[in-house]
Scaffold this motif. Structure first.
Motif, PDB file in Angstrom:
ATOM      1  N   UNK A   1       8.340 -15.342 -17.126  1.00 51.90           N
ATOM      2  CA  UNK A   1       9.258 -14.240 -16.726  1.00 51.90           C
ATOM      3  C   UNK A   1       8.485 -12.850 -17.075  1.00 51.90           C
ATOM      4  N   UNK A   2       7.709 -13.034 -18.140  1.00 48.34           N
ATOM      5  CA  UNK A   2       7.019 -11.727 -18.482  1.00 48.34           C
ATOM      6  C   UNK A   2       5.523 -11.876 -19.369  1.00 48.34           C
ATOM      7  N   UNK A   3       4.496 -11.284 -18.614  1.00 55.00           N
ATOM      8  CA  UNK A   3       3.423 -11.580 -19.565  1.00 55.00           C
ATOM      9  C   UNK A   3       2.538 -10.281 -19.374  1.00 55.00           C
TER      10      UNK A   3
ATOM     11  N   UNK B   1       5.716 -18.672  -8.160  1.00 55.46           N
ATOM     12  CA  UNK B   1       6.459 -18.299  -7.118  1.00 55.46           C
ATOM     13  C   UNK B   1       6.472 -17.035  -6.684  1.00 55.46           C
ATOM     14  N   UNK B   2       6.971 -16.314  -7.494  1.00 53.66           N
ATOM     15  CA  UNK B   2       7.032 -14.536  -6.974  1.00 53.66           C
ATOM     16  C   UNK B   2       6.779 -13.786  -8.334  1.00 53.66           C
ATOM     17  N   UNK B   3       6.001 -12.781  -8.135  1.00 50.64           N
ATOM     18  CA  UNK B   3       5.673 -12.035  -9.523  1.00 50.64           C
ATOM     19  C   UNK B   3       5.345 -10.440  -8.779  1.00 50.64           C
ATOM     20  N   UNK B   4       5.871  -9.649  -9.708  1.00 50.61           N
ATOM     21  CA  UNK B   4       5.494  -8.191  -9.749  1.00 50.61           C
ATOM     22  C   UNK B   4       4.512  -7.755 -10.663  1.00 50.61           C
ATOM     23  N   UNK B   5       3.610  -7.319 -10.323  1.00 51.64           N
ATOM     24  CA  UNK B   5       2.389  -6.633 -11.195  1.00 51.64           C
ATOM     25  C   UNK B   5       2.198  -5.250 -11.296  1.00 51.64           C
ATOM     26  N   UNK B   6       1.944  -4.698 -12.632  1.00 54.97           N
ATOM     27  CA  UNK B   6       2.034  -3.200 -12.748  1.00 54.97           C
ATOM     28  C   UNK B   6       0.769  -2.978 -13.730  1.00 54.97           C
TER      29      UNK B   6
ATOM     30  N   UNK C   1     -13.068   6.657 -13.695  1.00 57.63           N
ATOM     31  CA  UNK C   1     -11.739   6.538 -12.811  1.00 57.63           C
ATOM     32  C   UNK C   1     -10.682   5.973 -13.487  1.00 57.63           C
ATOM     33  N   UNK C   2      -9.554   6.503 -13.267  1.00 58.14           N
ATOM     34  CA  UNK C   2      -8.147   5.723 -13.725  1.00 58.14           C
ATOM     35  C   UNK C   2      -7.562   4.919 -12.593  1.00 58.14           C
ATOM     36  N   UNK C   3      -7.485   3.763 -12.781  1.00 51.17           N
ATOM     37  CA  UNK C   3      -6.576   2.846 -11.621  1.00 51.17           C
ATOM     38  C   UNK C   3      -5.359   2.571 -12.103  1.00 51.17           C
ATOM     39  N   UNK C   4      -4.377   2.879 -11.099  1.00 57.31           N
ATOM     40  CA  UNK C   4      -2.976   2.424 -10.993  1.00 57.31           C
ATOM     41  C   UNK C   4      -2.576   1.468  -9.932  1.00 57.31           C
ATOM     42  N   UNK C   5      -1.969   0.500 -10.281  1.00 55.03           N
ATOM     43  CA  UNK C   5      -1.800  -0.630  -9.254  1.00 55.03           C
ATOM     44  C   UNK C   5      -0.416  -0.767  -9.298  1.00 55.03           C
ATOM     45  N   UNK C   6       0.545  -1.329  -8.295  1.00 54.39           N
ATOM     46  CA  UNK C   6       1.532  -2.080  -8.235  1.00 54.39           C
ATOM     47  C   UNK C   6       1.820  -2.946  -7.322  1.00 54.39           C
ATOM     48  N   UNK C   7       1.882  -4.112  -7.519  1.00 53.59           N
ATOM     49  CA  UNK C   7       1.935  -5.158  -6.542  1.00 53.59           C
ATOM     50  C   UNK C   7       3.063  -6.155  -6.710  1.00 53.59           C
ATOM     51  N   UNK C   8       3.124  -7.033  -5.553  1.00 51.80           N
ATOM     52  CA  UNK C   8       4.218  -8.169  -5.345  1.00 51.80           C
ATOM     53  C   UNK C   8       3.636  -9.251  -4.670  1.00 51.80           C
ATOM     54  N   UNK C   9       3.826 -10.228  -5.255  1.00 49.28           N
ATOM     55  CA  UNK C   9       3.537 -11.613  -4.440  1.00 49.28           C
ATOM     56  C   UNK C   9       4.453 -12.782  -4.456  1.00 49.28           C
ATOM     57  N   UNK C  10       4.612 -13.291  -3.401  1.00 47.95           N
ATOM     58  CA  UNK C  10       5.649 -14.322  -3.198  1.00 47.95           C
ATOM     59  C   UNK C  10       4.879 -15.556  -2.490  1.00 47.95           C
TER      60      UNK C  10
ATOM     61  N   UNK D   1       3.675 -23.214   1.920  1.00 44.86           N
ATOM     62  CA  UNK D   1       2.540 -23.178   2.486  1.00 44.86           C
ATOM     63  C   UNK D   1       1.995 -21.606   2.751  1.00 44.86           C
ATOM     64  N   UNK D   2       2.712 -20.919   2.524  1.00 42.42           N
ATOM     65  CA  UNK D   2       2.415 -19.516   2.846  1.00 42.42           C
ATOM     66  C   UNK D   2       2.332 -18.617   1.474  1.00 42.42           C
ATOM     67  N   UNK D   3       1.491 -17.685   1.705  1.00 39.60           N
ATOM     68  CA  UNK D   3       1.603 -16.471   0.385  1.00 39.60           C
ATOM     69  C   UNK D   3       1.330 -15.201   1.120  1.00 39.60           C
ATOM     70  N   UNK D   4       2.315 -14.404   0.653  1.00 40.14           N
ATOM     71  CA  UNK D   4       2.264 -13.098   0.941  1.00 40.14           C
ATOM     72  C   UNK D   4       2.335 -12.030  -0.279  1.00 40.14           C
ATOM     73  N   UNK D   5       1.458 -10.945  -0.195  1.00 41.72           N
ATOM     74  CA  UNK D   5       1.182 -10.043  -1.124  1.00 41.72           C
ATOM     75  C   UNK D   5       1.153  -8.642  -0.631  1.00 41.72           C
ATOM     76  N   UNK D   6       1.583  -7.551  -1.349  1.00 36.73           N
ATOM     77  CA  UNK D   6       1.675  -6.438  -1.027  1.00 36.73           C
ATOM     78  C   UNK D   6       1.154  -5.567  -2.293  1.00 36.73           C
TER      79      UNK D   6
END
Length: 682
Positions: A400-402, A436-441, A466-475, A479-484
């Motif tokens: 759930x959280x890491x 399965x599905x995860x949100x990354x920050x 450089x300062x990097x900021x990222x917000x992502x979602x993966x599911x 047989x498929x993987x989607x990421x934004x």
């Protein structure tokens, strides 16, 4: 360098023989081999991670909390099957990467410049990892065992880089059997031989790679012109003769050369002579002290030598001598805590910078009031760099959280350089089950030091950061993987050249440039199936820079929209169709709106539009090839045939104007080029 490699080889064999003689039962040997071969299933060597990372699976994966999902093995061949057999061909299809097509292996990742992308091969850090100024990567695609690609928010163990990481691990020779692999196409050949030294305990791997179009063209020319070519040779010796230690010796030689002087060797006007070589020797010791504690120690030695000469009316002569680079590194990995993975390490980098150059400049179109002047510089400096880092990957709530939290401290110990200490905290959060599905920050600071020489000494420039900021979602599903991903990068203290406004000569360097980049990435991947696999990647980005006297301006490599489609379709066990297409909106360029004639200098002066205010046409290219596989005797043979830019589109990469600046001609990327190849595995 060959003598050094031979010496290391002899030392390795002599030192290892007493250890090989240890008595081990047949049961023990069988158990060891079975354990080693079942660490990872190599049928599917490409993986993606839940954080902003793309990777190809390693044979042996060290403890890492980030879960991995296997993709198609055939993607590895995309780097080999193209015209130039380039390892970076696959990486360039990932979201966030801007390139200039098959004519260049250089990558501009999420707003970063090409020199802000660090290539690491077997823990060796390459300052410049390309042949022909960026046409082809140094990394031999046939040697690749794993590639881990970080487009941003990379962990604290990676340093002195502000944009992206390409981390390569090469293959290790087989411990039980001998093998030979040959890959050849219209431009180059690649040979790989490996096998055991002492069965089940140690192995060797030797490779040779060379282009040969210089030989083909040279046979058609009567004089002794040397057309551009490159060659690369590698040796890797690996020993697993002790239960808790592995020793690896590496040697690499990279060489490129050209000697172009027109129809006659005595014709100096317009001649070009170029010769460059990189030699690398390295030893690595991996140790497992307990079931929870392991270490990795490396020692590396590299020399770089190059010469670049243009003879004629305005000669240029640049020489870089054998600049030795010594890198020492060590890392500890501890997994004994219930929910923690602790990693800490140190790296020392010492480099001698030794070279000379001279050139002559006369009045030009951009600097008509300059006088003809010759400058000569000779320098010898020493760069001393030290870094330490600490990482903790903590699973707070299972599935759930890491979080991966780390800090890196870097400093330069060269006495003539001051105020060059940096502290770089980094943190990435994971919300959800990464299988399965995860949100990354993620957020982190990254710094990079400049190697700038002026007036025969290193310039005391601040490291740019450089300062990097990222917000992502993966599911992941069926047989498929989607990421934004959404990203924002804020660059500061970038170094830039300061030119004399009258002559155009270099007048020094400063840290007066800033840059900002943001964008959105989408990625959809069809995982390995019976017939079809591949992916689609799309990126929207905006990259601008600012410096004194210039307001926010689009970078040369800013590309608003880009899309890649990569796929494999298997008709049956023998036939396969592969392809990749690339679409990119036009990059910026500075147009010429008119010109004025200066009679005293007999030349035209361009009157430019605002910098990078126009856009080049859309870039679109489609590569398609077929692969036919057959077994002959004891060998697996694959025949490849297809074409690069099969639609023969004239993709414009810049414009060239005549002397009056009234007429322009487009400079285009590669036309339709067929390629044929064969791969033999024995």
């Amino acid at each position: 360098m060959l003598m050094k490699v031979l010496f290391l080889t002899i030392l390795f064999l002599v030192f290892s023989q007493p250890l090989f003689a240890q008595s081990t039962s047949a049961v023990d040997i069988t158990t060891k081999v079975a354990t080693k071969n079942n660490v990872v299933d190599n049928k599917d060597p490409i993986i993606f991670k839940s954080d902003p990372v793309f990777a190809i699976v390693k044979k042996k994966v060290k403890a890492e909390a980030t879960k991995q999902k296997a993709l198609s093995k055939d993607v590895v061949n995309l780097g080999v099957s193209t015209l130039f057999m380039d390892t970076m061909a696959v990486v360039k299809t990932f979201p966030g990467v801007v390139s200039y097509g098959d004519a260049s292996a250089l990558m501009y990742v999420r707003g970063g410049n090409a020199y802000e992308v660090l290539t690491i091969s077997d823990n060796h850090f390459y300052q410049w990892s390309y042949f022909f100024g960026g046409l082809v990567s140094l990394i031999n695609p046939m040697l690749v065992d794993s590639i881990t690609f970080y487009s941003s928010s990379f962990p604290a163990r990676y340093g002195n880089v502000t944009s992206a990481i390409v981390d390569v691990t090469t293959k290790t020779g087989d411990l039980s059997k001998y093998s030979l692999e040959l890959n050849s196409n219209l431009t180059q050949s690649n040979l790989l031989i490996s096998g055991p030294i002492q069965k089940y305990y140690s192995s060797f791997l030797v490779s040779a790679r060379r282009t040969y179009y210089d030989k083909i063209l040279g046979a058609l020319i009567s004089d002794d012109t040397i057309f551009p070519y490159f060659e690369a040779y590698s040796i890797k010796l690996h020993s697993e003769h002790l239960d808790n230690h592995e020793v690896t010796l590496l040697g690499n030689i990279f060489h490129e050369k050209a000697d172009l002087r027109g129809e006659n060797k005595n014709l100096e006007d317009g001649s070009l002579i170029y010769d460059s070589s990189i030699n690398v020797a390295q030893i690595e010791v991996d140790s497992t002290w307990t079931s929870d504690l392991s270490s990795e120690v490396t020692a590396q030695y590299e020399t770089f030598k190059s010469s670049y000469k243009i003879e004629g009316k305005l000669p240029i002569n640049v020489k870089g001598n054998n600049d030795p680079i010594i890198i020492l590194g060590g890392e500890l990995l501890y997994t004994g805590f219930d929910r923690h993975t602790i990693r800490t390490g140190v790296m020392k980098w010492a480099q001698e910078i030794d070279g000379e150059f001279f050139f002559t400049r006369e009045p030009t179109k951009d600097f008509p009031e300059a006088r003809t002047e010759t400058r000569f510089n000779k320098y010898q400096e020493y760069f001393d760099y030290l870094a330490v880092y600490f990482e903790d990957e903590l699973e707070l709530i299972p599935k759930k959280l890491a979080v991966n939290a780390g800090i890196r401290a870097e400093t330069v110990l060269t006495p003539s350089l001051t105020n060059l200490d940096t502290f770089q905290p980094r943190m990435t959060w994971y919300f959800g089950d990464r299988s399965k599905s995860v949100v990354t920050l993620g957020v982190g600071k990254y710094s990079q030091f400049s190697f700038r020489v002026f007036n025969n000494q290193l310039v005391n420039l601040e490291p740019f950061d450089a300062i990097h900021y990222t917000l992502g979602y993966e599911k992941n599903w069926k047989g498929f993987m989607f990421r934004s991903d959404f990203f924002y990068k804020d660059y500061n203290n970038l170094s830039r050249q300061v030119l004399d406004q009258r002559t155009g000569f270099l007048d020094g360097y400063d840290n007066q440039q800033t840059r900002k980049a943001y964008g959105i990435e989408l990625f959809l991947q069809k995982k390995v199936g019976d017939k079809l696999d591949g992916w689609i990647s799309y990126t929207f980005s905006d990259v601008q820079f600012k410096e004194p006297g210039i307001d926010w301006t689009y970078e040369n490599y800013d590309q608003r929209h880009s899309m890649n489609i990569v796929g494999n379709y298997r008709f049956n066990k023998r036939w396969k169709l592969s392809g990749k297409s690339y679409y990119g909106s036009g990059k910026p360029y500075t147009d010429v709106v008119s010109s004025r004639y200066v009679e005293s200098e007999d030349l035209y002066i361009p009157i430019n539009a605002p910098k990078n205010s126009k856009r080049l046409p859309v870039h679109f290219a489609l590569d398609i090839w077929f692969e036919y596989q057959r077994r002959f005797f004891s060998s697996n043979v694959s025949f490849l045939f297809g074409a690069t830019n099969i639609l023969n589109r004239k993709n414009v990469i810049t414009y060239s104007w005549d002397d009056s600046f009234k007429n322009r001609e487009p400079v285009t990327n590669l036309p339709l080029l067929p390629f044929l190849g064969v791969n033999v595995k024995y």
